[in-house]
Design an enzyme around this catalytic site. Sequence first.
Site, PDB file in Angstrom:
ATOM      1  N   GLU A   1     -13.792   0.207   9.972  1.00 45.16           N
ATOM      2  CA  GLU A   1     -13.413  -1.118   9.472  1.00 45.16           C
ATOM      3  C   GLU A   1     -13.169  -2.087  10.629  1.00 45.16           C
ATOM      4  O   GLU A   1     -13.527  -3.265  10.551  1.00 45.16           O
ATOM      5  CB  GLU A   1     -12.179  -1.000   8.584  1.00 45.16           C
ATOM      6  CG  GLU A   1     -12.482  -0.322   7.247  1.00 45.16           C
ATOM      7  CD  GLU A   1     -11.250  -0.060   6.413  1.00 45.16           C
ATOM      8  OE1 GLU A   1     -11.199  -0.542   5.274  1.00 45.16           O
ATOM      9  OE2 GLU A   1     -10.335   0.636   6.898  1.00 45.16           O
TER      10      GLU A   1
ATOM     11  N   GLY B   1     -10.270   3.337   9.239  1.00 45.23           N
ATOM     12  CA  GLY B   1      -9.878   2.093   9.879  1.00 45.23           C
ATOM     13  C   GLY B   1     -10.653   1.799  11.148  1.00 45.23           C
ATOM     14  O   GLY B   1     -10.801   0.643  11.545  1.00 45.23           O
TER      15      GLY B   1
ATOM     16  N   ALA C   1      -7.064   5.646  10.800  1.00 42.60           N
ATOM     17  CA  ALA C   1      -5.672   5.203  10.858  1.00 42.60           C
ATOM     18  C   ALA C   1      -4.775   6.415  11.089  1.00 42.60           C
ATOM     19  O   ALA C   1      -5.191   7.564  10.891  1.00 42.60           O
ATOM     20  CB  ALA C   1      -5.293   4.494   9.564  1.00 42.60           C
TER      21      ALA C   1
ATOM     22  N   GLU D   1     -11.888   7.687   3.118  1.00 41.39           N
ATOM     23  CA  GLU D   1     -10.592   7.499   2.469  1.00 41.39           C
ATOM     24  C   GLU D   1     -10.457   8.164   1.104  1.00 41.39           C
ATOM     25  O   GLU D   1      -9.383   8.652   0.744  1.00 41.39           O
ATOM     26  CB  GLU D   1     -10.279   5.995   2.340  1.00 41.39           C
ATOM     27  CG  GLU D   1      -9.854   5.324   3.641  1.00 41.39           C
ATOM     28  CD  GLU D   1     -11.018   4.828   4.470  1.00 41.39           C
ATOM     29  OE1 GLU D   1     -10.803   4.057   5.409  1.00 41.39           O
ATOM     30  OE2 GLU D   1     -12.175   5.217   4.170  1.00 41.39           O
TER      31      GLU D   1
END
Length: 260
Positions: free
Chosen positions: A115, A112, A66, A135
């Site tokens: 994910e 992300g 992200a 993360e």
Amino acid sequence: MNYENILIATENNITTITINRPTKLNALNKATILELHSAFETLEKSYDTRVIILTGSGEKAFVAGADIAEFAHFSIEEGVQLAAQGQEILFNFVENLKIPVIAAVNGFALGGGLELAMACHFRIASDNAKMGLPEVSLGVIPGYGGTQRLPQLIGKGRAMEMIMTAGMVTADEAYRTGLVNHVVPQAELLDYCNGIAQRIMKNSPLAITKAINAINANFKDGENGYETEIKAFGKCFGTGDFKEGTTAFLEKRKAVFTGE
């Protein structure tokens, strides 16, 4: 529709979406998430697309994570909203899309990015790909479904280790644990995905949609996957695709499905 952060190309009913932020290693920012949602929503309604392949531009990254700069100063409430909105409009949306989505993981798939790959229906990786959920090294946890989908794919213990260590796995390790279905040389990645897409398209699109729904039901709280399967199985009997498929089998010819 014109997009700033993604590229879309359709050929022979296969649509390739390329996340195109190479200077940011295709990191997901709010604008890119919204563009991806718009693209998937539009393609789901399109009669021209039977399979979607999702990949990243360049040879380094699928999606390297992200865009941290966007949320580094968020409050608790803003963090909750960020995760909830992202899951709703992109990650859960992709997982439940009625059209098959193949992730062509062409490099780093981190945070992300992994994910997003896990939200796709399955994953093919290039041999240089590396995947991880780092993360906790930033003082946060995966917020786009990573703590849920990773254990489903590779098991609780392996997922715990990956998340707690914030480490990366190679494409071969990802294949060994079931995180990806196949590993191929990077130059062959999209052709390989296209080959699988062509095999998918020989089958009933209506049946594939119902299969996606039934498989996903097993992982949803409050849903009985067996009951969903039984109902979906029954509904297939009322479709033109079922009549065509069974008739073609009995007549010893290839079925021509219309999605009706």
